[in-house]
Structures are given as C-alpha cells and as structure tokens.
Motif scaffolding. Structure first.
Motif, PDB file in Angstrom:
ATOM      1  N   ASN A  24      -6.834 -30.306 -19.123  1.00  0.00           N
ATOM      2  CA  ASN A  24      -7.100 -29.119 -19.931  1.00  0.00           C
ATOM      3  C   ASN A  24      -8.445 -28.469 -19.649  1.00  0.00           C
ATOM      4  N   PRO A  27      -9.374 -23.458 -17.556  1.00  0.00           N
ATOM      5  CA  PRO A  27      -8.881 -22.422 -18.470  1.00  0.00           C
ATOM      6  C   PRO A  27      -7.802 -21.525 -17.858  1.00  0.00           C
ATOM      7  N   GLN A  30      -3.026 -22.049 -18.461  1.00  0.00           N
ATOM      8  CA  GLN A  30      -2.376 -21.886 -19.761  1.00  0.00           C
ATOM      9  C   GLN A  30      -0.865 -21.826 -19.509  1.00  0.00           C
TER      10      GLN A  30
END
Length: 184
Positions: A24, A27, A30
C-alpha cells in the motif's frame, strides 16, 4: 507505565505481521472495483485501470519482449487468496517487461496479481479462438502451496526443526515459500 507501553508496542508489532498481498505504499496503485466478468466482456473499456485478480498459473512463457503468465482466474477472498473451490470465470494474461522464472511461478501454483489493464489478445486453442484480457504486472504474489503451509517451525538462523513443535515430522519444502515481487 513502561510495561503498558512495551505491551502496546509488542501488540502493534504482532498485528503488523499479517500478510498483505498489495504493497500500500505506492499511491498510484489504487485498485478499481472491477469484476473479472466486466474485464472479460469489455477489456477495452477498462484500459489503464489498476485491478487485482488471481488464480492458478496455467502457463509461463518468456520472449524478447519479457515474460507472460496465463492465469486461470478464480475469485479472491478477503486476504487476496484465490478461492479455487469456486468455478473459474475464464483466463487472463499477465505480462512483465522482465523475464519470469518458471521455477518461481510454476504451473499449478496460486498467484495474485495487481496490474494495469492494457488490452486484449486473441489466443487460438485446439478447438476455438478466444480473447483474453492482458494485465501489465505491477505487483505479483505467489502463494504457499497447501502442503508447504504445514512446514515445521525452524530454529532461527538454522535449517534445524524445533523438536517441541507439534507436527515436527513434516518434511521441509523443496522450493521457496512465498514470492512477492514488485515489477515496474
């Protein structure tokens, strides 16, 4: 006071040891909530979206353009593990700009892939021609086979088995346990 802080620190350390399929920290990764059926039926409408799918490796091949894994798709559970007790909805191709070692990703192994939808490719089989979605691998995780999950507890820093561990007569695995790779 010091013991409660130490207890909290130990609890956080233990809870953070859970396996997460996707890293994670990036960024740009997603994951879009796209079902495999949507991707299979209209892959060109999903171009550029980041998806997470998994299944069983059907084939691994390499060429001068890089590596490619053909995956028999299965739905993922909450941990991102392919649930092969369900019916598969089809196949997809996962591509990499680097070569993929067939020993690291053997035929029949379970895998979870996070990647970008690139296109679809026409594939000819013995009986028919079909179109498979193509996903450019950003992250890949090869899962531990069931028989290797029963691996005995090893004494840290050695290849010796802890004799007090229940199930110590379980044979050691013949290949690496889990492979998590970030391909860019």
């Amino acid at each position: 006071m010091k013991t409660s802080i130490a207890l909290i620190a130990i609890s956080i350390a233990l809870l953070s040891g859970c396996v997460h399929v996707m890293d994670n920290s990036d960024p740009t990764l997603q994951v879009s909530p796209i079902s495999y059926e949507e991707l299979r039926d209209k892959p060109l409408a999903q171009l550029g979206k980041i998806v997470m799918f998994g299944g069983i490796i059907a084939n691994v091949s390499n060429s001068t353009q890089g590596g490619e894994i053909e995956v028999l798709q299965y739905k993922l559970d909450d941990d991102g593990y392919p649930d092969d007790t369900q019916v598969s909805s089809g196949r997809f191709l996962a591509t990499s700009p680097t070569l993929l070692d067939a020993n690291s990703y053997p035929k029949g192994a379970q895998v979870t892939i996070v990647g970008e939808v690139k296109a679809e490719r026409q594939v000819k089989t013995k009986w028919q021609t079909t179109h498979l979605p193509v996903i450019a691998i950003r992250q890949i995780h090869a899962w531990i086979p069931e028989e290797e999950k029963k691996m005995p507890f090893l004494i840290p820093g050695t290849t010796r088995v802890d004799p007090y561990y229940y199930g110590h007569d379980t044979p050691l695995p013949k290949r690496p346990l889990g492979i998590k790779t970030d391909i860019r």
